[in-house]
Design an enzyme around this catalytic site. Structure first.
Site, PDB file in Angstrom:
ATOM      1  N   ASN A 160      17.548   3.318   7.236  1.00  0.00           N
ATOM      2  CA  ASN A 160      17.256   4.578   6.521  1.00  0.00           C
ATOM      3  C   ASN A 160      16.056   5.349   7.064  1.00  0.00           C
ATOM      4  O   ASN A 160      15.820   6.486   6.659  1.00  0.00           O
ATOM      5  CB  ASN A 160      17.092   4.343   5.002  1.00  0.00           C
ATOM      6  CG  ASN A 160      18.330   3.725   4.394  1.00  0.00           C
ATOM      7  OD1 ASN A 160      19.425   4.258   4.579  1.00  0.00           O
ATOM      8  ND2 ASN A 160      18.198   2.594   3.730  1.00  0.00           N
TER       9      ASN A 160
ATOM     10  N   TYR B 200       7.968   9.547   1.327  1.00  0.00           N
ATOM     11  CA  TYR B 200       7.886   9.155   2.743  1.00  0.00           C
ATOM     12  C   TYR B 200       7.360  10.248   3.669  1.00  0.00           C
ATOM     13  O   TYR B 200       7.232  10.026   4.868  1.00  0.00           O
ATOM     14  CB  TYR B 200       9.274   8.700   3.217  1.00  0.00           C
ATOM     15  CG  TYR B 200       9.776   7.463   2.501  1.00  0.00           C
ATOM     16  CD1 TYR B 200       9.053   6.278   2.547  1.00  0.00           C
ATOM     17  CD2 TYR B 200      10.963   7.480   1.767  1.00  0.00           C
ATOM     18  CE1 TYR B 200       9.494   5.138   1.883  1.00  0.00           C
ATOM     19  CE2 TYR B 200      11.413   6.350   1.105  1.00  0.00           C
ATOM     20  CZ  TYR B 200      10.685   5.188   1.162  1.00  0.00           C
ATOM     21  OH  TYR B 200      11.122   4.056   0.512  1.00  0.00           O
TER      22      TYR B 200
ATOM     23  N   ASN C 123       8.451  -1.495  11.083  1.00  0.00           N
ATOM     24  CA  ASN C 123       8.747  -1.120   9.702  1.00  0.00           C
ATOM     25  C   ASN C 123      10.224  -1.471   9.522  1.00  0.00           C
ATOM     26  O   ASN C 123      11.104  -0.727   9.964  1.00  0.00           O
ATOM     27  CB  ASN C 123       8.504   0.368   9.462  1.00  0.00           C
ATOM     28  CG  ASN C 123       8.794   0.761   8.020  1.00  0.00           C
ATOM     29  OD1 ASN C 123       9.337  -0.029   7.238  1.00  0.00           O
ATOM     30  ND2 ASN C 123       8.450   1.987   7.655  1.00  0.00           N
TER      31      ASN C 123
ATOM     32  N   ALA D 264      13.986  -1.832   4.045  1.00  0.00           N
ATOM     33  CA  ALA D 264      14.383  -2.775   2.996  1.00  0.00           C
ATOM     34  C   ALA D 264      14.603  -4.191   3.518  1.00  0.00           C
ATOM     35  O   ALA D 264      14.475  -5.165   2.754  1.00  0.00           O
ATOM     36  CB  ALA D 264      15.643  -2.264   2.301  1.00  0.00           C
TER      37      ALA D 264
ATOM     38  N   GLU E 177       2.829  -4.901  10.870  1.00  0.00           N
ATOM     39  CA  GLU E 177       3.832  -4.371   9.938  1.00  0.00           C
ATOM     40  C   GLU E 177       3.322  -3.036   9.381  1.00  0.00           C
ATOM     41  O   GLU E 177       2.138  -2.913   9.051  1.00  0.00           O
ATOM     42  CB  GLU E 177       4.005  -5.380   8.798  1.00  0.00           C
ATOM     43  CG  GLU E 177       4.974  -4.937   7.730  1.00  0.00           C
ATOM     44  CD  GLU E 177       5.157  -5.990   6.641  1.00  0.00           C
ATOM     45  OE1 GLU E 177       4.263  -6.858   6.477  1.00  0.00           O
ATOM     46  OE2 GLU E 177       6.182  -5.943   5.955  1.00  0.00           O
TER      47      GLU E 177
ATOM     48  N   HIS F 105       4.354   0.096   6.525  1.00  0.00           N
ATOM     49  CA  HIS F 105       5.195   0.746   5.511  1.00  0.00           C
ATOM     50  C   HIS F 105       4.558   2.082   5.171  1.00  0.00           C
ATOM     51  O   HIS F 105       3.341   2.142   4.912  1.00  0.00           O
ATOM     52  CB  HIS F 105       5.319  -0.110   4.242  1.00  0.00           C
ATOM     53  CG  HIS F 105       6.055  -1.376   4.476  1.00  0.00           C
ATOM     54  ND1 HIS F 105       7.418  -1.432   4.601  1.00  0.00           N
ATOM     55  CD2 HIS F 105       5.600  -2.643   4.655  1.00  0.00           C
ATOM     56  CE1 HIS F 105       7.784  -2.665   4.834  1.00  0.00           C
ATOM     57  NE2 HIS F 105       6.705  -3.429   4.880  1.00  0.00           N
TER      58      HIS F 105
ATOM     59  N   ARG G 168       5.023  -0.116  -6.041  1.00  0.00           N
ATOM     60  CA  ARG G 168       6.397   0.285  -6.355  1.00  0.00           C
ATOM     61  C   ARG G 168       7.113  -0.851  -7.108  1.00  0.00           C
ATOM     62  O   ARG G 168       6.465  -1.720  -7.677  1.00  0.00           O
ATOM     63  CB  ARG G 168       7.111   0.679  -5.061  1.00  0.00           C
ATOM     64  CG  ARG G 168       6.419   1.884  -4.379  1.00  0.00           C
ATOM     65  CD  ARG G 168       7.140   2.312  -3.121  1.00  0.00           C
ATOM     66  NE  ARG G 168       8.497   2.750  -3.425  1.00  0.00           N
ATOM     67  CZ  ARG G 168       9.431   2.949  -2.482  1.00  0.00           C
ATOM     68  NH1 ARG G 168       9.142   2.742  -1.205  1.00  0.00           N
ATOM     69  NH2 ARG G 168      10.636   3.339  -2.825  1.00  0.00           N
TER      70      ARG G 168
END
Ligand code: DQA
Length: 142
Positions: free
Chosen positions: A11, A23, A72, A75, A96, A98, A105
């Site tokens: 995505n 985002y 990244n 999900a 990593e 995000h 969240r």
């Protein structure tokens, strides 16, 4: 070796139009171009895929080829033991990223398999997270 690989998972090809409040409005191409322009001392390649196996194959290819991976996994960060295993078989640096703050969240986003393997993680700082991650790679790789 100052080659690094930026991997983006499912995505993230929709960045710029996908939930922009969460985002941001930068496209993935914008972000990758910004990284490449800012860190001309690094050779930065990138891959985005919506398919877990494609991401895993790329991590395998990175063994012995790239000194670091910025990832990244979208999900898949929260679900994929297979990506975690692939990263464990990779010997270089892992950061990593995000875009959103996964800890503020839904609770299912609070755990990432990748964090266990990563040398560091940047969350919640939007597109700048990729720049900060590349900055750190640049420092590590001299
Ligand atoms: C994300 C956070 C994940 O929970 C989500 O599934 C994404 C994007 C982020 O960059 O904030 O696809 O990885």
């Amino acid at each position: 070796m100052n080659k690094i690989l930026i991997i983006n998972g499912p995505n993230l090809n929709l960045l710029g139009t996908r939930e922009p409040d969460l985002y941001g409005t930068n496209t993935l191409d914008d972000i990758m171009a910004r990284c490449q322009k800012t860190f001309s001392n690094l050779q930065i390649d990138h891959l985005q895929s919506n398919h877990e196996g494609v991401l895993i194959d790329k991590i395998h290819e990175a063994r012995g080829t790239y000194a670091g991976i910025i990832i990244n996994a979208g999900a898949f960060s929260h679900t994929s033991i297979a990506i975690f295993d692939a990263l464990n078989a990779y010997e270089g640096y892992v950061i990593e990223v995000h875009l959103s703050n996964i800890y503020s969240r839904e609770s299912f986003r609070h755990h990432s398999y990748i964090t266990t393997r990563a040398n560091g993680a940047i969350v919640g700082l939007g597109a700048s997270g990729y720049i900060f991650a590349a900055q750190k790679m640049s420092e590590w790789l001299g």
